[in-house]
Motif scaffolding. Structure first.
Motif, PDB file in Angstrom:
ATOM      1  N   PRO A  17     -55.975 -24.305  -9.035  1.00 22.79           N
ATOM      2  CA  PRO A  17     -55.449 -24.744  -7.735  1.00 22.79           C
ATOM      3  C   PRO A  17     -53.992 -24.335  -7.493  1.00 22.79           C
ATOM      4  CG  PRO A  17     -56.153 -26.655  -9.045  1.00 22.79           C
ATOM      5  CD  PRO A  17     -56.445 -25.427  -9.846  1.00 22.79           C
ATOM      6  N   THR A  18     -53.191 -24.292  -8.537  1.00 25.50           N
ATOM      7  CA  THR A  18     -51.796 -23.863  -8.367  1.00 25.50           C
ATOM      8  C   THR A  18     -51.737 -22.422  -7.914  1.00 25.50           C
ATOM      9  OG1 THR A  18     -51.017 -25.427 -10.032  1.00 25.50           O
ATOM     10  CG2 THR A  18     -49.575 -23.558  -9.529  1.00 25.50           C
ATOM     11  N   ARG A  19     -52.554 -21.573  -8.517  1.00 27.33           N
ATOM     12  CA  ARG A  19     -52.548 -20.162  -8.125  1.00 27.33           C
ATOM     13  C   ARG A  19     -53.056 -19.980  -6.705  1.00 27.33           C
ATOM     14  NH1 ARG A  19     -53.556 -19.607 -13.821  1.00 27.33           N
ATOM     15  NH2 ARG A  19     -55.821 -19.483 -13.603  1.00 27.33           N
ATOM     16  N   ARG A  20     -54.026 -20.798  -6.292  1.00 19.02           N
ATOM     17  CA  ARG A  20     -54.480 -20.723  -4.895  1.00 19.02           C
ATOM     18  C   ARG A  20     -53.347 -21.125  -3.953  1.00 19.02           C
ATOM     19  NH1 ARG A  20     -59.142 -23.227  -7.185  1.00 19.02           N
ATOM     20  NH2 ARG A  20     -58.627 -25.182  -6.157  1.00 19.02           N
ATOM     21  N   GLN A  21     -52.559 -22.121  -4.332  1.00 18.40           N
ATOM     22  CA  GLN A  21     -51.415 -22.526  -3.505  1.00 18.40           C
ATOM     23  C   GLN A  21     -50.361 -21.422  -3.448  1.00 18.40           C
ATOM     24  OE1 GLN A  21     -50.923 -26.574  -5.466  1.00 18.40           O
ATOM     25  NE2 GLN A  21     -50.191 -26.977  -3.380  1.00 18.40           N
ATOM     26  N   LEU A  26     -47.780 -17.021  -0.077  1.00 21.84           N
ATOM     27  CA  LEU A  26     -47.435 -15.614   0.090  1.00 21.84           C
ATOM     28  C   LEU A  26     -48.185 -14.925   1.227  1.00 21.84           C
ATOM     29  CD1 LEU A  26     -47.290 -14.633  -3.679  1.00 21.84           C
ATOM     30  CD2 LEU A  26     -45.364 -15.110  -2.145  1.00 21.84           C
ATOM     31  N   VAL A  27     -48.968 -15.671   1.989  1.00 22.70           N
ATOM     32  CA  VAL A  27     -49.766 -15.073   3.062  1.00 22.70           C
ATOM     33  C   VAL A  27     -48.889 -14.377   4.095  1.00 22.70           C
ATOM     34  CG1 VAL A  27     -51.211 -15.642   5.062  1.00 22.70           C
ATOM     35  CG2 VAL A  27     -51.807 -16.521   2.815  1.00 22.70           C
ATOM     36  N   ALA A  57     -54.638  -9.739 -11.897  1.00 26.26           N
ATOM     37  CA  ALA A  57     -55.884  -9.687 -11.124  1.00 26.26           C
ATOM     38  C   ALA A  57     -55.738  -8.832  -9.872  1.00 26.26           C
ATOM     39  CB  ALA A  57     -56.323 -11.104 -10.740  1.00 26.26           C
ATOM     40  N   GLY A  58     -54.530  -8.314  -9.631  1.00 27.32           N
ATOM     41  CA  GLY A  58     -54.287  -7.471  -8.467  1.00 27.32           C
ATOM     42  C   GLY A  58     -54.075  -8.240  -7.180  1.00 27.32           C
ATOM     43  N   LEU A  59     -53.854  -9.548  -7.289  1.00 25.64           N
ATOM     44  CA  LEU A  59     -53.714 -10.390  -6.098  1.00 25.64           C
ATOM     45  C   LEU A  59     -52.286 -10.479  -5.572  1.00 25.64           C
ATOM     46  CD1 LEU A  59     -56.167 -13.171  -7.201  1.00 25.64           C
ATOM     47  CD2 LEU A  59     -56.447 -11.675  -5.219  1.00 25.64           C
ATOM     48  N   VAL A  60     -51.305 -10.185  -6.409  1.00 21.21           N
ATOM     49  CA  VAL A  60     -49.912 -10.136  -5.951  1.00 21.21           C
ATOM     50  C   VAL A  60     -49.263  -8.869  -6.504  1.00 21.21           C
ATOM     51  CG1 VAL A  60     -49.619 -12.641  -5.748  1.00 21.21           C
ATOM     52  CG2 VAL A  60     -48.955 -11.505  -7.851  1.00 21.21           C
ATOM     53  N   THR A  69     -36.785 -10.336  -8.198  1.00 20.98           N
ATOM     54  CA  THR A  69     -38.148  -9.835  -8.086  1.00 20.98           C
ATOM     55  C   THR A  69     -38.843 -10.659  -7.011  1.00 20.98           C
ATOM     56  OG1 THR A  69     -38.214  -9.250 -10.423  1.00 20.98           O
ATOM     57  CG2 THR A  69     -40.323  -9.434  -9.297  1.00 20.98           C
ATOM     58  N   ARG A  70     -39.380  -9.978  -6.047  1.00 19.79           N
ATOM     59  CA  ARG A  70     -40.099 -10.642  -4.963  1.00 19.79           C
ATOM     60  C   ARG A  70     -41.589 -10.381  -5.114  1.00 19.79           C
ATOM     61  NH1 ARG A  70     -36.162  -9.337   0.192  1.00 19.79           N
ATOM     62  NH2 ARG A  70     -34.310 -10.298  -0.711  1.00 19.79           N
ATOM     63  N   TYR A  71     -42.367 -11.353  -4.701  1.00 18.25           N
ATOM     64  CA  TYR A  71     -43.825 -11.267  -4.823  1.00 18.25           C
ATOM     65  C   TYR A  71     -44.456 -11.309  -3.440  1.00 18.25           C
ATOM     66  CZ  TYR A  71     -42.945 -12.213  -9.700  1.00 18.25           C
ATOM     67  OH  TYR A  71     -42.485 -12.125 -10.983  1.00 18.25           O
ATOM     68  N   ARG A  72     -45.508 -10.516  -3.282  1.00 20.49           N
ATOM     69  CA  ARG A  72     -46.243 -10.532  -2.017  1.00 20.49           C
ATOM     70  C   ARG A  72     -47.735 -10.525  -2.309  1.00 20.49           C
ATOM     71  NH1 ARG A  72     -47.840  -5.218  -1.717  1.00 20.49           N
ATOM     72  NH2 ARG A  72     -46.338  -3.632  -2.245  1.00 20.49           N
ATOM     73  N   LEU A  73     -48.479 -11.070  -1.380  1.00 21.77           N
ATOM     74  CA  LEU A  73     -49.931 -11.124  -1.478  1.00 21.77           C
ATOM     75  C   LEU A  73     -50.513  -9.727  -1.341  1.00 21.77           C
ATOM     76  CD1 LEU A  73     -52.611 -12.785  -1.488  1.00 21.77           C
ATOM     77  CD2 LEU A  73     -52.410 -12.856   0.993  1.00 21.77           C
TER      78      LEU A  73
END
Length: 109
Positions: A17-21, A26-27, A57-60, A69-73
Motif C-alpha cells: 500500500p505504501t508503494r501504491r501511495q 507521482l501521478v 519494476a520500471g514504475l518510476v 534526485t527526483r522521481y517520476r511515474l
C-alpha cells in the motif's frame, strides 16, 4: 558493497500500500525523496527502499537535478498490467453472468 539490482515484478511492486501511495503522489509531477517521504510516517531511508523497488519494476524513473534526485511515474508498466487484466476480465464477466443466470433461475423455481 552495492546492493545487487533485483528486477521486481509489477505485481510485487504494487502489492504494498505504501508503494501504491507513492505512485499516486507521482501521478501529476516528479518529486524528490524528501518531499515524498514527508507524506509518510516512516524514515526517508524506508521511502528510498520503496522507490528502489518501484524503479526496479520500471514504475518510476530517477532524474538528477544538481544534488537532488527526483522521481517520476513511468506509467507504461501499469498500462501493460491493465491490458493483462482486461484479457482475463472476460473470464470473470462470464462467471458473473453465469452466476446471475443461476440465481435468477433459482428464484423462479
Amino acid at each position: 558493497m552495492a546492493e545487487p539490482l533485483v528486477k521486481h515484478d509489477v505485481f510485487q511492486a504494487i502489492a504494498d500500500p505504501t508503494r501504491r501511495q507513492v505512485l499516486k503522489l507521482l501521478v501529476d509531477h516528479e518529486m524528490p525523496v524528501n518531499v515524498i517521504s514527508s507524506h509518510f510516517p516512516m524514515s526517508r531511508t524506508a521511502v528510498s527502499k520503496h522507490l528502489r523497488i518501484l524503479a526496479a519494476a520500471g514504475l518510476v524513473k530517477e532524474r538528477k537535478v544538481g544534488r537532488e534526485t527526483r522521481y517520476r511515474l513511468e506509467p507504461e508498466p501499469l498500462q501493460d498490467l491493465q491490458r493483462w487484466l482486461d484479457f482475463y476480465s472476460r473470464f470473470w464477466e462470464n462467471k458473473l453472468t453465469a452466476l446471475q443466470r443461476y440465481v435468477e433461475l433459482g428464484e423462479e423455481s
